[in-house]
Design a protein around this motif. Structure first.
Motif, PDB file in Angstrom:
ATOM      1  N   GLU A 262     -19.320   0.474   4.631  1.00  0.00           N
ATOM      2  CA  GLU A 262     -19.387  -0.458   3.500  1.00  0.00           C
ATOM      3  C   GLU A 262     -20.100   0.173   2.308  1.00  0.00           C
ATOM      4  N   ALA A 263     -21.226   0.855   2.562  1.00  0.00           N
ATOM      5  CA  ALA A 263     -21.955   1.507   1.466  1.00  0.00           C
ATOM      6  C   ALA A 263     -21.123   2.599   0.813  1.00  0.00           C
TER       7      ALA A 263
ATOM      8  N   GLU B 142      -6.476   8.343   0.825  1.00  0.00           N
ATOM      9  CA  GLU B 142      -7.740   8.142   1.528  1.00  0.00           C
ATOM     10  C   GLU B 142      -8.303   6.756   1.254  1.00  0.00           C
ATOM     11  N   TYR B 143      -8.119   6.261   0.039  1.00  0.00           N
ATOM     12  CA  TYR B 143      -8.586   4.907  -0.268  1.00  0.00           C
ATOM     13  C   TYR B 143      -7.833   3.885   0.586  1.00  0.00           C
ATOM     14  N   ARG B 144      -6.521   4.044   0.698  1.00  0.00           N
ATOM     15  CA  ARG B 144      -5.742   3.113   1.531  1.00  0.00           C
ATOM     16  C   ARG B 144      -6.221   3.143   2.983  1.00  0.00           C
ATOM     17  N   GLN B 145      -6.416   4.349   3.519  1.00  0.00           N
ATOM     18  CA  GLN B 145      -6.872   4.461   4.904  1.00  0.00           C
ATOM     19  C   GLN B 145      -8.259   3.841   5.083  1.00  0.00           C
ATOM     20  N   ALA B 146      -9.098   3.973   4.067  1.00  0.00           N
ATOM     21  CA  ALA B 146     -10.432   3.382   4.140  1.00  0.00           C
ATOM     22  C   ALA B 146     -10.353   1.864   4.179  1.00  0.00           C
ATOM     23  N   VAL B 147      -9.470   1.285   3.367  1.00  0.00           N
ATOM     24  CA  VAL B 147      -9.301  -0.169   3.378  1.00  0.00           C
ATOM     25  C   VAL B 147      -8.790  -0.622   4.737  1.00  0.00           C
ATOM     26  N   LEU B 148      -7.831   0.110   5.287  1.00  0.00           N
ATOM     27  CA  LEU B 148      -7.295  -0.246   6.598  1.00  0.00           C
ATOM     28  C   LEU B 148      -8.378  -0.147   7.666  1.00  0.00           C
TER      29      LEU B 148
ATOM     30  N   ILE C 148     -14.771  -5.459   8.447  1.00  0.00           N
ATOM     31  CA  ILE C 148     -15.602  -5.466   7.249  1.00  0.00           C
ATOM     32  C   ILE C 148     -14.859  -6.283   6.198  1.00  0.00           C
ATOM     33  N   PRO C 149     -15.451  -7.341   5.676  1.00  0.00           N
ATOM     34  CA  PRO C 149     -14.746  -8.161   4.681  1.00  0.00           C
ATOM     35  C   PRO C 149     -14.279  -7.330   3.497  1.00  0.00           C
ATOM     36  N   LEU C 150     -13.046  -7.547   3.085  1.00  0.00           N
ATOM     37  CA  LEU C 150     -12.485  -6.731   2.015  1.00  0.00           C
ATOM     38  C   LEU C 150     -13.106  -7.039   0.662  1.00  0.00           C
ATOM     39  N   ASP C 151     -13.784  -8.173   0.526  1.00  0.00           N
ATOM     40  CA  ASP C 151     -14.446  -8.432  -0.753  1.00  0.00           C
ATOM     41  C   ASP C 151     -15.669  -7.543  -0.951  1.00  0.00           C
ATOM     42  N   ARG C 152     -16.021  -6.758   0.067  1.00  0.00           N
ATOM     43  CA  ARG C 152     -17.110  -5.790  -0.066  1.00  0.00           C
ATOM     44  C   ARG C 152     -16.618  -4.393  -0.423  1.00  0.00           C
TER      45      ARG C 152
ATOM     46  N   GLN D 182      -7.582 -13.126   7.462  1.00  0.00           N
ATOM     47  CA  GLN D 182      -7.312 -13.910   6.267  1.00  0.00           C
ATOM     48  C   GLN D 182      -7.415 -13.092   4.986  1.00  0.00           C
ATOM     49  N   ASP D 183      -8.325 -12.126   4.948  1.00  0.00           N
ATOM     50  CA  ASP D 183      -8.593 -11.487   3.664  1.00  0.00           C
ATOM     51  C   ASP D 183      -7.621 -10.383   3.280  1.00  0.00           C
ATOM     52  N   ILE D 184      -6.547 -10.189   4.050  1.00  0.00           N
ATOM     53  CA  ILE D 184      -5.500  -9.274   3.581  1.00  0.00           C
ATOM     54  C   ILE D 184      -4.537  -9.984   2.637  1.00  0.00           C
ATOM     55  N   ARG D 185      -4.658 -11.291   2.514  1.00  0.00           N
ATOM     56  CA  ARG D 185      -3.650 -12.069   1.792  1.00  0.00           C
ATOM     57  C   ARG D 185      -3.549 -11.696   0.316  1.00  0.00           C
ATOM     58  N   SER D 186      -4.706 -11.404  -0.329  1.00  0.00           N
ATOM     59  CA  SER D 186      -4.648 -11.116  -1.759  1.00  0.00           C
ATOM     60  C   SER D 186      -3.870  -9.838  -2.053  1.00  0.00           C
ATOM     61  N   VAL D 187      -3.893  -8.883  -1.120  1.00  0.00           N
ATOM     62  CA  VAL D 187      -3.130  -7.651  -1.297  1.00  0.00           C
ATOM     63  C   VAL D 187      -1.663  -7.899  -0.994  1.00  0.00           C
ATOM     64  N   VAL D 188      -1.388  -8.558   0.123  1.00  0.00           N
ATOM     65  CA  VAL D 188       0.002  -8.760   0.538  1.00  0.00           C
ATOM     66  C   VAL D 188       0.746  -9.671  -0.437  1.00  0.00           C
ATOM     67  N   ARG D 189       0.084 -10.710  -0.910  1.00  0.00           N
ATOM     68  CA  ARG D 189       0.771 -11.670  -1.787  1.00  0.00           C
ATOM     69  C   ARG D 189       1.174 -11.036  -3.110  1.00  0.00           C
ATOM     70  N   ALA D 190       0.497  -9.954  -3.500  1.00  0.00           N
ATOM     71  CA  ALA D 190       0.853  -9.274  -4.744  1.00  0.00           C
ATOM     72  C   ALA D 190       2.125  -8.434  -4.607  1.00  0.00           C
ATOM     73  N   PHE D 191       2.538  -8.164  -3.365  1.00  0.00           N
ATOM     74  CA  PHE D 191       3.727  -7.344  -3.097  1.00  0.00           C
ATOM     75  C   PHE D 191       4.544  -8.023  -1.995  1.00  0.00           C
TER      76      PHE D 191
END
Length: 231
Positions: A134-135, A149-155, A162-166, A198-207
């Motif tokens: 997270e840090a 690498e950013y995508r893999q980190a989010v996954l 880890i909540p995606l809002d962090r 639940q918190d993947i929705r903001s990414v998926v709903r955009a695409f």
């Protein structure tokens, strides 16, 4: 999804908030230590580990604990630049305990390092300490971590719960490929009979085109239900 050069969420320097929170003895130690480091940079190797004991470790702000903020003050006092600064910061990270490593990672946006600190971010992302992951995914990673690498980190955050809002920068760095990866992850969860985070929705709903109805009707239904919750 291009790597950005700055992040809108870079935290303010913690020194003002820290001055208001510390008692006079701790404040005097911190100010004296920062002044010493400004003259003799190698002194940071002795003073950086002592910050938690001398200043405390409670919560200061949403971004900083007291010890992280104190260590950020010490790091930003270093009169070094470029590779020399990166070498000193790397030394502190490699020889530090997890609390010291978190402080280094959280301070990266305040240091003039360019891409030189990316090895520290990558090291944290390879590990399993969720507090370090997270840090590591703060404004510095949002500004400098390459797309793949950013995508893999989010996954990895999704896998580690880890909540995606962090995760800093997700609103601007998310792209169709990341949405596809999260949709695939959701499909695997559905097949395994597990809930879709639940918190993947903001990414998926955009695409929405990444939701392939032919892949599995259950996937479309599950993600549609998630997306409708905000509708």
């Amino acid at each position: 999804m291009a790597v950005t050069s700055t992040s809108p969420s870079v935290p303010p320097h913690p020194h003002p908030a820290l001055n208001a929170a510390l008692d006079p003895t701790a404040r005097a130690w911190l100010d004296g230590s920062a002044a010493e480091i400004a003259v003799e940079p190698a002194a940071v190797r002795r003073l950086f580990p002592a910050a938690r004991r001398r200043c405390g470790h409670g919560r200061l702000t949403e971004h900083w604990s007291v010890d992280e903020a104190a260590r950020a003050v010490l790091l930003t006092a270093l009169p070094l630049r470029g590779p020399t600064l990166a070498e000193e910061v790397t030394r502190l990270h490699r020889h530090g305990d997890p609390a010291e490593q978190r402080a280094v990672l959280r301070t990266l946006p305040l240091l003039d390092l360019g891409d030189l600190a990316l090895p520290l971010v990558r090291e944290a992302l390879r590990g399993n300490d969720t507090t370090l992951i997270e840090a590591a995914l703060g404004p510095y990673a949002a500004a400098h971590l390459p797309d793949a690498e950013y995508r893999q980190a989010v996954l990895k955050c999704v896998f580690c719960e880890i909540p995606l809002d962090r995760v800093s920068g997700l609103g601007t760095r998310a792209d169709r490929e990341l949405a596809r990866m999260l949709a695939d992850f959701a499909h695997e969860r559905i097949v395994a009979g597990r809930d879709v985070p639940q918190d993947i929705r903001s990414v998926v709903r955009a695409f929405p085109d990444v939701i392939d109805a032919e892949l599995a009707p259950e996937l479309t239904d599950a993600l549609t239900d998630v997306l409708k919750e905000e509708g």
